[in-house]
Design a protein around this motif. Structure first.
Motif, PDB file in Angstrom:
ATOM      1  N   GLY A   9     -33.917  19.466  10.079  1.00 35.95           N
ATOM      2  CA  GLY A   9     -31.619  19.878  10.268  1.00 35.95           C
ATOM      3  C   GLY A   9     -31.552  20.897  10.479  1.00 35.95           C
ATOM      4  N   GLY A  10     -30.848  21.274  11.124  1.00 37.18           N
ATOM      5  CA  GLY A  10     -29.872  22.151  11.230  1.00 37.18           C
ATOM      6  C   GLY A  10     -28.937  22.599  11.948  1.00 37.18           C
ATOM      7  N   LEU A  11     -28.057  23.693  12.887  1.00 33.89           N
ATOM      8  CA  LEU A  11     -27.347  24.265  13.590  1.00 33.89           C
ATOM      9  C   LEU A  11     -28.341  24.557  14.830  1.00 33.89           C
ATOM     10  N   VAL A  12     -27.763  23.650  15.713  1.00 32.39           N
ATOM     11  CA  VAL A  12     -28.175  24.306  16.725  1.00 32.39           C
ATOM     12  C   VAL A  12     -27.146  24.220  18.365  1.00 32.39           C
ATOM     13  N   GLN A  13     -27.087  24.758  19.456  1.00 31.34           N
ATOM     14  CA  GLN A  13     -25.965  24.689  20.076  1.00 31.34           C
ATOM     15  C   GLN A  13     -26.504  23.253  21.149  1.00 31.34           C
ATOM     16  N   ALA A  14     -25.821  23.014  21.693  1.00 31.24           N
ATOM     17  CA  ALA A  14     -25.431  22.816  22.747  1.00 31.24           C
ATOM     18  C   ALA A  14     -26.745  22.257  23.545  1.00 31.24           C
ATOM     19  N   GLY A  15     -27.319  21.445  23.824  1.00 34.77           N
ATOM     20  CA  GLY A  15     -28.575  21.788  24.774  1.00 34.77           C
ATOM     21  C   GLY A  15     -29.192  21.793  24.578  1.00 34.77           C
ATOM     22  N   ASN A  83     -33.577  16.561  21.809  1.00 40.07           N
ATOM     23  CA  ASN A  83     -33.357  17.449  23.233  1.00 40.07           C
ATOM     24  C   ASN A  83     -32.702  17.214  24.036  1.00 40.07           C
ATOM     25  N   SER A  84     -31.512  17.747  24.525  1.00 39.96           N
ATOM     26  CA  SER A  84     -30.505  17.688  24.473  1.00 39.96           C
ATOM     27  C   SER A  84     -29.295  17.778  24.004  1.00 39.96           C
ATOM     28  N   LEU A  85     -29.079  18.306  22.950  1.00 34.77           N
ATOM     29  CA  LEU A  85     -28.446  17.749  21.731  1.00 34.77           C
ATOM     30  C   LEU A  85     -27.078  17.966  21.984  1.00 34.77           C
ATOM     31  N   LYS A  86     -26.600  17.158  21.930  1.00 38.99           N
ATOM     32  CA  LYS A  86     -24.321  16.910  22.725  1.00 38.99           C
ATOM     33  C   LYS A  86     -23.870  17.006  21.062  1.00 38.99           C
ATOM     34  N   PRO A  87     -22.627  17.541  21.034  1.00 40.99           N
ATOM     35  CA  PRO A  87     -21.835  17.775  19.321  1.00 40.99           C
ATOM     36  C   PRO A  87     -21.428  16.160  19.204  1.00 40.99           C
ATOM     37  N   GLY A  88     -21.886  15.204  20.009  1.00 39.63           N
ATOM     38  CA  GLY A  88     -21.673  13.639  19.102  1.00 39.63           C
ATOM     39  C   GLY A  88     -23.353  13.237  18.737  1.00 39.63           C
ATOM     40  N   ASP A  89     -23.395  14.068  18.930  1.00 40.47           N
ATOM     41  CA  ASP A  89     -25.332  14.173  17.958  1.00 40.47           C
ATOM     42  C   ASP A  89     -25.022  14.384  16.179  1.00 40.47           C
ATOM     43  N   THR A  90     -23.530  15.313  16.387  1.00 39.56           N
ATOM     44  CA  THR A  90     -23.997  16.088  15.316  1.00 39.56           C
ATOM     45  C   THR A  90     -23.256  14.444  13.508  1.00 39.56           C
ATOM     46  N   ALA A  91     -24.379  15.520  12.976  1.00 37.78           N
ATOM     47  CA  ALA A  91     -24.032  13.949  11.386  1.00 37.78           C
ATOM     48  C   ALA A  91     -24.948  13.795  10.568  1.00 37.78           C
ATOM     49  N   VAL A  92     -25.599  13.951   9.353  1.00 37.53           N
ATOM     50  CA  VAL A  92     -26.285  12.961   8.979  1.00 37.53           C
ATOM     51  C   VAL A  92     -27.490  12.577   8.668  1.00 37.53           C
ATOM     52  N   TYR A  93     -28.803  12.618   9.507  1.00 34.63           N
ATOM     53  CA  TYR A  93     -29.597  11.658  10.189  1.00 34.63           C
ATOM     54  C   TYR A  93     -31.137  11.763   8.766  1.00 34.63           C
ATOM     55  N   TYR A  94     -30.815  10.188   7.841  1.00 35.41           N
ATOM     56  CA  TYR A  94     -31.554   9.615   7.290  1.00 35.41           C
ATOM     57  C   TYR A  94     -32.926   8.821   7.161  1.00 35.41           C
ATOM     58  N   CYS A  95     -33.533   9.346   6.771  1.00 33.91           N
ATOM     59  CA  CYS A  95     -35.516   8.542   7.489  1.00 33.91           C
ATOM     60  C   CYS A  95     -35.037   7.061   6.589  1.00 33.91           C
ATOM     61  N   ASN A  96     -35.161   6.109   7.251  1.00 35.67           N
ATOM     62  CA  ASN A  96     -35.014   4.397   6.530  1.00 35.67           C
ATOM     63  C   ASN A  96     -36.561   4.042   6.465  1.00 35.67           C
ATOM     64  N   ALA A  97     -36.996   3.611   5.678  1.00 28.64           N
ATOM     65  CA  ALA A  97     -38.654   2.530   5.653  1.00 28.64           C
ATOM     66  C   ALA A  97     -38.568   1.352   4.800  1.00 28.64           C
ATOM     67  N   GLY A 109     -31.697  12.682   3.465  1.00 26.03           N
ATOM     68  CA  GLY A 109     -30.796  13.191   4.358  1.00 26.03           C
ATOM     69  C   GLY A 109     -30.951  13.859   4.731  1.00 26.03           C
ATOM     70  N   THR A 110     -30.688  14.749   6.293  1.00 26.91           N
ATOM     71  CA  THR A 110     -30.656  15.831   6.782  1.00 26.91           C
ATOM     72  C   THR A 110     -29.645  16.221   7.663  1.00 26.91           C
ATOM     73  N   GLN A 111     -28.988  17.293   7.604  1.00 31.36           N
ATOM     74  CA  GLN A 111     -27.523  17.362   8.616  1.00 31.36           C
ATOM     75  C   GLN A 111     -27.957  18.375   9.938  1.00 31.36           C
ATOM     76  N   VAL A 112     -27.818  17.680  10.895  1.00 28.54           N
ATOM     77  CA  VAL A 112     -27.699  18.056  11.886  1.00 28.54           C
ATOM     78  C   VAL A 112     -26.159  18.309  12.597  1.00 28.54           C
ATOM     79  N   THR A 113     -26.180  19.967  13.295  1.00 29.11           N
ATOM     80  CA  THR A 113     -24.724  19.912  13.841  1.00 29.11           C
ATOM     81  C   THR A 113     -25.249  20.407  14.858  1.00 29.11           C
ATOM     82  N   VAL A 114     -24.111  20.241  16.078  1.00 23.36           N
ATOM     83  CA  VAL A 114     -24.690  20.618  17.173  1.00 23.36           C
ATOM     84  C   VAL A 114     -23.270  21.014  17.475  1.00 23.36           C
TER      85      VAL A 114
END
Length: 116
Positions: A9-15, A83-97, A109-114
Motif C-alpha cells: 500500500g501507499g500514496l499514489v496520484q490518480a491514474g 491500475n488507473s487508480l481513482k480517489p474513490g479507491d482510497t481505503a484500507v485493503y485487507y487480504c482474506n482467506a 490491512g494495508t492503506q491505499v491513498t489515491v
C-alpha cells in the motif's frame, strides 16, 4: 490456522498504479479461496476481487478492467494489481482467506491513498 500479511500500500496520484501482495503461511493447504476486500471511512468492508484454488476470479463491478488478482503458488502469495487508480479507491485493503471448512482469516490491512 492461516496467517496473512499484506504489503504494497501507499500514496499514489490518480491514474497511477500499485501492486498489493498477500503472503500466506500456516495451514495453506486448507485454503479454498483468497480475496481482497477494502474498507473506506464510514463504509462497510466490500469485496474487491477473489481467486479460488482452481484459479477462477471474481471482481467487483467498480474495479473491473482496472484491477487484476493473481497468485504465485510457489511463493504462497496473492497479488492485486491496481491500475488507473481513482480517489474513490482510497481505503484500507485487507487480504482474506477462506478455508475448505469455511473459516475466514484476515490480514492486518494495508492503506491505499489515491490523491486527486
Amino acid at each position: 490456522q492461516v496467517q496473512l500479511v499484506e504489503s504494497g500500500g501507499g500514496l499514489v496520484q490518480a491514474g497511477g498504479s500499485l501492486r498489493l501482495s498477500c503472503v500466506a503461511s500456516g495451514s495453506i493447504f486448507s485454503i479454498n479461496a483468497v480475496g481482497w476486500y477494502r474498507s473506506a471511512p464510514g463504509k462497510q468492508r466490500d469485496m474487491v476481487a477473489s481467486i479460488t484454488s482452481g484459479g477462477s476470479t471474481l471482481y467487483a463491478d467498480s474495479v473491473k478492467g482496472r484491477f487484476t488478482i493473481s497468485r504465485d503458488k510457489a511463493k504462497n502469495t496473492v497479488y492485486l494489481q491496481m491500475n488507473s487508480l481513482k480517489p474513490g479507491d482510497t481505503a484500507v485493503y485487507y487480504c482474506n482467506a477462506v478455508s475448505v471448512r469455511v473459516y475466514n482469516f484476515w490480514g492486518q490491512g494495508t492503506q491505499v491513498t489515491v490523491s486527486s
